[in-house]
Write an enzyme that holds these catalytic residues in place. Sequence first.
Site, PDB file in Angstrom:
ATOM      1  N   PRO A  84      15.616  49.662 -11.381  1.00 35.04           N
ATOM      2  CA  PRO A  84      16.473  48.478 -11.318  1.00 35.04           C
ATOM      3  C   PRO A  84      17.799  48.615 -10.581  1.00 35.04           C
ATOM      4  CG  PRO A  84      16.647  49.460 -13.500  1.00 35.04           C
ATOM      5  CD  PRO A  84      15.812  50.355 -12.664  1.00 35.04           C
ATOM      6  N   GLU A  85      17.832  48.361  -9.275  1.00 37.13           N
ATOM      7  CA  GLU A  85      19.093  48.047  -8.609  1.00 37.13           C
ATOM      8  C   GLU A  85      18.982  46.554  -8.282  1.00 37.13           C
ATOM      9  OE1 GLU A  85      20.634  50.910  -5.812  1.00 37.13           O
ATOM     10  OE2 GLU A  85      19.695  52.582  -6.854  1.00 37.13           O
ATOM     11  N   LYS A 143      22.816  42.869 -10.786  1.00 35.25           N
ATOM     12  CA  LYS A 143      21.736  43.405 -11.619  1.00 35.25           C
ATOM     13  C   LYS A 143      21.508  42.568 -12.872  1.00 35.25           C
ATOM     14  CE  LYS A 143      23.145  47.967  -9.989  1.00 35.25           C
ATOM     15  NZ  LYS A 143      23.888  49.192 -10.365  1.00 35.25           N
ATOM     16  N   ARG A 176      32.895  38.354 -13.525  1.00 35.72           N
ATOM     17  CA  ARG A 176      33.360  39.746 -13.446  1.00 35.72           C
ATOM     18  C   ARG A 176      32.701  40.511 -12.306  1.00 35.72           C
ATOM     19  NH1 ARG A 176      32.527  40.824 -19.653  1.00 35.72           N
ATOM     20  NH2 ARG A 176      30.516  41.435 -18.780  1.00 35.72           N
ATOM     21  N   ASN A 206      22.614  53.755  -7.826  1.00 36.80           N
ATOM     22  CA  ASN A 206      22.808  55.150  -7.448  1.00 36.80           C
ATOM     23  C   ASN A 206      22.002  55.583  -6.222  1.00 36.80           C
ATOM     24  OD1 ASN A 206      24.348  57.407  -8.050  1.00 36.80           O
ATOM     25  ND2 ASN A 206      22.674  58.395  -9.147  1.00 36.80           N
ATOM     26  N   ARG A 257      28.246  59.731 -11.935  1.00 36.99           N
ATOM     27  CA  ARG A 257      26.825  59.926 -11.639  1.00 36.99           C
ATOM     28  C   ARG A 257      26.683  60.839 -10.443  1.00 36.99           C
ATOM     29  NH1 ARG A 257      23.989  54.728 -12.282  1.00 36.99           N
ATOM     30  NH2 ARG A 257      22.172  56.089 -12.369  1.00 36.99           N
TER      31      ARG A 257
END
Length: 273
Positions: free
Chosen positions: A2-3, A52, A121, A162, A252
């Site tokens: 999931p990106e 996302k 946001r 990532n 990360r």
Amino acid sequence: MPEGHTIHRLARRLGETLGGRPVSASSPQGRFEGGAAAIDGRTLLRAEAWGKYLFCDFGTGMALHVHLGLIGKFRTAAHPPEEPTGAIRLRLVGEGTTWDLSGPTRCELVPPDEQDRIVSRLGPDPLRRDADPAAARDRLARTERPIAATLLDQSIIAGIGNVYRAELLFLCGIHPARASSAVSDDEFDAIWSETVRLMRIGERSGRITTTDPAEIGRPRSRMRREDRLYVYHRDHCRRCGTPLRTDRIGGRPITHCPSCQPAGRRRRRALSR
DNA sequence: CGATTATGATTAA
DNA sequence: TAATCCTAATCGC
């Protein structure tokens, strides 16, 4: 998986397969029984992704909000449905398709103001037509945080994860630890346009591919898994063979090529007479 | 069969 | 920064 590309693809496919007809909703696992009951028998009016975050409108006044987190999956299952094997938080059964949601970090019904709060946001989403990168460019200019950290900050750009951040910095020749403020406007524009290009490919194909078909020697659709990325989860640079280095930035791991992504500002071209 | 790992994000410290 | 949440596939013994 999931990106941002995964969530946009999911929104599109949910709309294609469930839209227009009443849907049966249930929570086989039992952790979303109330929410499922509120959706059960309603029609999916719209499924939409912001970065996302996924929002589904079933016309109840409360949107279904799903965030997959690191391990969540929202995938099609056998149709007609069979008894679930694993922990299925939410099952949606349409006329021809069954969807199973497992392991989400969020699965809840939210009122419109809460949806607005979540969306407000987020920074511009490269997969949305109306996305305006200007605000993201300005914010980068004003922070010394490493570029690899700001690319993961969803309030600056929404949707990069990532894998894409590592691949984008490689493709743009930028060292992950470089201060965001030291990224030039031209470099930012290159990052943004590559993000749009690569995430569109990912949305259409359902997987992240950043390598150039000409470089690999076969079409994207027929690339082997190990040929799809330049640096993520690799140990030698695909382009120059240099051993790759992995550092922890923004909490990360990120891998880069010390030769193709030198530290500091990008090297000036050598002067020639 | 237990340990490890994973493309994420929030809360607490 | 660390702890925490969520699940399933994969790996080592």
